[in-house]
Design an enzyme around this catalytic site. Structure first.
Site, PDB file in Angstrom:
ATOM      1  N   LYS A 215      49.485  48.736  47.120  1.00  0.00           N
ATOM      2  CA  LYS A 215      49.401  47.280  47.303  1.00  0.00           C
ATOM      3  C   LYS A 215      50.618  46.584  46.680  1.00  0.00           C
ATOM      4  O   LYS A 215      51.231  45.697  47.279  1.00  0.00           O
ATOM      5  CB  LYS A 215      48.114  46.765  46.655  1.00  0.00           C
ATOM      6  CG  LYS A 215      47.957  45.256  46.653  1.00  0.00           C
ATOM      7  CD  LYS A 215      47.728  44.708  48.030  1.00  0.00           C
ATOM      8  CE  LYS A 215      47.794  43.189  48.048  1.00  0.00           C
ATOM      9  NZ  LYS A 215      47.704  42.639  49.389  1.00  0.00           N
ATOM     10  N   CYS A 269      49.834  36.212  46.281  1.00  0.00           N
ATOM     11  CA  CYS A 269      50.141  37.648  46.348  1.00  0.00           C
ATOM     12  C   CYS A 269      51.623  37.930  46.132  1.00  0.00           C
ATOM     13  O   CYS A 269      52.003  38.475  45.101  1.00  0.00           O
ATOM     14  CB  CYS A 269      49.695  38.199  47.702  1.00  0.00           C
ATOM     15  SG  CYS A 269      47.911  38.222  47.887  1.00  0.00           S
TER      16      CYS A 269
HETATM   17  N1  LIG Z   1      43.836  35.714  49.444  1.00  0.00           N
HETATM   18  C1  LIG Z   1      44.469  36.734  49.992  1.00  0.00           C
HETATM   19  O1  LIG Z   1      44.983  36.639  51.091  1.00  0.00           O
HETATM   20  C2  LIG Z   1      44.539  38.079  49.303  1.00  0.00           C
HETATM   21  C3  LIG Z   1      45.052  39.162  49.999  1.00  0.00           C
HETATM   22  C4  LIG Z   1      45.089  40.397  49.382  1.00  0.00           C
HETATM   23  C5  LIG Z   1      44.634  40.543  48.073  1.00  0.00           C
HETATM   24  N2  LIG Z   1      44.151  39.455  47.399  1.00  0.00           N
HETATM   25  C6  LIG Z   1      43.674  39.670  46.032  1.00  0.00           C
HETATM   26  O2  LIG Z   1      42.266  39.578  46.022  1.00  0.00           O
HETATM   27  C7  LIG Z   1      41.816  39.020  44.778  1.00  0.00           C
HETATM   28  C8  LIG Z   1      40.953  37.797  45.055  1.00  0.00           C
HETATM   29  O3  LIG Z   1      41.755  36.833  45.709  1.00  0.00           O
HETATM   30  P1  LIG Z   1      41.133  35.558  46.427  1.00  0.00           P
HETATM   31  O4  LIG Z   1      42.227  34.982  47.230  1.00  0.00           O
HETATM   32  O5  LIG Z   1      39.862  35.912  47.103  1.00  0.00           O
HETATM   33  O6  LIG Z   1      40.821  34.632  45.170  1.00  0.00           O
HETATM   34  P2  LIG Z   1      40.002  33.242  45.152  1.00  0.00           P
HETATM   35  O7  LIG Z   1      40.517  32.472  44.002  1.00  0.00           O
HETATM   36  O8  LIG Z   1      39.987  32.644  46.518  1.00  0.00           O
HETATM   37  O9  LIG Z   1      38.495  33.685  44.847  1.00  0.00           O
HETATM   38  C9  LIG Z   1      38.113  34.332  43.713  1.00  0.00           C
HETATM   39  C10 LIG Z   1      36.707  33.877  43.341  1.00  0.00           C
HETATM   40  O10 LIG Z   1      36.286  34.644  42.213  1.00  0.00           O
HETATM   41  C11 LIG Z   1      35.503  33.812  41.387  1.00  0.00           C
HETATM   42  N3  LIG Z   1      35.438  34.426  40.053  1.00  0.00           N
HETATM   43  C12 LIG Z   1      36.311  34.339  39.008  1.00  0.00           C
HETATM   44  N4  LIG Z   1      35.885  35.100  37.991  1.00  0.00           N
HETATM   45  C13 LIG Z   1      34.720  35.678  38.382  1.00  0.00           C
HETATM   46  C14 LIG Z   1      33.814  36.567  37.773  1.00  0.00           C
HETATM   47  N5  LIG Z   1      34.036  37.051  36.554  1.00  0.00           N
HETATM   48  N6  LIG Z   1      32.705  36.934  38.463  1.00  0.00           N
HETATM   49  C15 LIG Z   1      32.475  36.473  39.703  1.00  0.00           C
HETATM   50  N7  LIG Z   1      33.305  35.621  40.346  1.00  0.00           N
HETATM   51  C16 LIG Z   1      34.415  35.241  39.695  1.00  0.00           C
HETATM   52  C17 LIG Z   1      36.194  32.481  41.446  1.00  0.00           C
HETATM   53  O11 LIG Z   1      35.329  31.429  41.073  1.00  0.00           O
HETATM   54  C18 LIG Z   1      36.602  32.417  42.921  1.00  0.00           C
HETATM   55  O12 LIG Z   1      35.646  31.768  43.715  1.00  0.00           O
HETATM   56  C19 LIG Z   1      43.084  38.712  43.980  1.00  0.00           C
HETATM   57  O13 LIG Z   1      43.378  39.778  43.133  1.00  0.00           O
HETATM   58  C20 LIG Z   1      44.150  38.611  45.056  1.00  0.00           C
HETATM   59  O14 LIG Z   1      45.432  38.914  44.560  1.00  0.00           O
HETATM   60  C21 LIG Z   1      44.083  38.241  47.997  1.00  0.00           C
END
Ligand SMILES: NC(=O)c1ccc[n+]([C@@H]2O[C@H](COP(=O)([O-])OP(=O)(O)OC[C@H]3O[C@@H](n4cnc5c(N)ncnc54)[C@H](O)[C@@H]3O)[C@@H](O)[C@H]2O)c1
Length: 434
Positions: A215, A269
């Site tokens: 990743k 990201c």
């Molecule tokens: N958004 C993308 O396109 C994408 C793509 C690939 C990888 N990622 C990775 O995926 C992961 C999540 O990204 P995202 O975009 O979904 O983030 P996001 O901020 O949209 O959502 C994350 C959610 O997790 C919740 N949260 C925080 N701490 C928590 C806990 N301890 N228990 C339960 N819920 C909790 C937050 O309130 C939030 O709603 C990150 O590591 C990101 O780098 C994201």
């Protein structure tokens, strides 16, 4: 392994589509988020993020009774952690005078801690959050082992990176190839069994650290390549070249694929993940470090372009169009467009910003308005910061109908020179000096 009930921790851009898709494929899903407001919004049939098709899938998942929203994980067969992994804004590391960003792993830590009381023998835990190398084995495993169970022996533990494209998440979640890295081959197999419930793309099994590196390598590769495109845009201005034309011609070479320059690199990201490698091995990553610096300094290059277009910025009214970090999404995280607005304001410009995908955007220190008309109605210059389809496809003549501005600045190759000049605009384009 068979899975009848799973918990997905984190209901954001990744966790919510994942939880809903498992639910619509017949799995009982507890969707967990620590944000009470998000939990209430979802329980009341609302949605806190914009992603095409997501409303329909979440509604179907809730209606089927397979998706339940909660603030706490419950006993289940598998747990997926999809919580944020940003970097710290208020502290940094240093390697020989070169400061670098540090991963903020607090959400992963607290999600793993929340699983401990409900973890049972034979369970599977998958970390999906993008994380520094060895996070699964060195951070997550020891926390989960506080349960008294041993990773890879009593329960399966795996890392699976998410590679979906915002705007296409629901399709790509199912169709993309998926990598599952286990702390043992059995853990990787358990992870593969879980995702096989809905993934149609190929599923590749490996070890957890390789999966983490995959990743980070993917996003770092893109960051470094965007950095070189951004440097080409600077060189093109120096040498009297149109960078867009030059890239198009260079890409006719069968083994060259130069990416697209722009106002910088943002999002959750690509602008973040390379730092995870720098943090863990600063002495091995001079190229990655420099690329981050090039991309982070591109908003300052845009500032210079705007000054070239309008002269002194003091008191100049500028409409900034687009605040998202990339086209046709509502995500403003780490957006270079936001950084450009701050830089313009720091030199005295009066900026009115408009983000069509988030008309109610509230950002500290930025005046964002709800309509395009409002943004441009008093502007002396119009600055295009994101290649949103609607902003680009609107004609120059239409802009003249709603704005007195006759200076336009295009940082994303969204507007066609001839058309804008015909409509009476002086058009300045990033990377173009011709
Ligand atoms: N958004 C993308 O396109 C994408 C793509 C690939 C990888 N990622 C990775 O995926 C992961 C999540 O990204 P995202 O975009 O979904 O983030 P996001 O901020 O949209 O959502 C994350 C959610 O997790 C919740 N949260 C925080 N701490 C928590 C806990 N301890 N228990 C339960 N819920 C909790 C937050 O309130 C939030 O709603 C990150 O590591 C990101 O780098 C994201």
């Amino acid at each position: 392994m068979n899975f009848e009930k799973i918990c997905v921790l984190g209901l954001g851009y990744i966790g919510l589509p994942t939880a809903s898709t498992f639910a619509t494929h017949g799995v009982q899903v507890i969707g967990v988020d620590v944000n009470q407001k998000i939990v209430e919004t979802l329980r009341n049939g609302g949605l806190h993020i914009h992603e095409p098709g997501l409303r329909t899938v979440v509604a179907a998942a809730l209606k089927s009774g397979k998706l339940h929203i909660s603030t706490q994980p419950e006993v289940a067969e598998a747990f997926i952690i999809a919580v944020p992994t940003p970097f710290y804004h208020d502290r940094q590391g240093d390697h020989n005078g070169r400061p670098y960003k540090l991963a903020d792993m607090r959400a992963v830590t607290s999600a793993a801690e929340a699983i401990v009381p409900v973890l049972r023998k034979g369970n599977l835990v998958v970390l999906e959050s993008t994380s520094p190398p060895r996070t699964t084995s060195d951070l997550v495993a020891p926390i989960l082992e506080k349960s008294g169970l041993k990773a890879g022996v009593d329960f399966h533990l795996a890392y699976s990176p998410e590679r979906v494209l915002p705007g296409q998440i629901l399709r790509e979640l199912i169709e993309n190839a998926r990598v599952i890295g286990g702390v043992t081959p059995e853990s990787a197999q358990a992870g593969a069994d879980l995702y096989a419930i809905f993934v149609k793309g190929e599923i590749f099994q490996t070890d957890a650290t390789t999966a983490e590196m995959v990743k980070l390598m993917e996003n770092t590769y893109r960051d470094v390549n965007i950095a070189i495109a951004n440097e080409f845009s600077r060189l093109a201005e120096r040498f009297g070249v149109d960078v867009w034309e030059a890239i198009d011609l260079a890409n006719r070479h069968p083994r060259v694929k130069i990416l697209t320059p722009g106002p910088g690199v943002g999002g959750h990201c690509i602008s973040v993940d390379p730092w995870f490698l720098v943090e863990k091995a600063p002495e091995l990553t001079p190229l990655i470090y420099t690329s981050r610096q090039v991309n982070d300094s591109q908003p300052a290059f845009v500032l210079d372009l705007v000054k070239k277009a309008v002269g002194s910025l003091k008191g100049k009214k500028i409409a900034a169009l687009g605040l998202a970090y990339k086209p046709d999404v509502d995500d403003l995280r780490e957006s270079p467009a936001v950084e450009v607005v701050h830089l313009l304001q720091s030199e005295g410009a009066i900026v009115t910003a408009y983000e069509p995908f988030k008309p109610d955007a509230k950002l500290p220190g930025i005046r964002a308005v709800a309509t395009l008309e409002e943004a441009v109605s008093e502007a002396q210059a119009i600055l295009l910061l994101v290649q949103h389809t609607d902003l680009c496809k609107m004609s120059a003549a239409e802009y003249t109908g709603i704005s007195p501005a006759r200076i336009a600045i295009d940082t994303v190759n969204g507007w066609e020179s001839e058309e804008w000049q015909k409509a009476g605009f002086q058009l300045f384009r990033l990377g173009v000096n011709k």
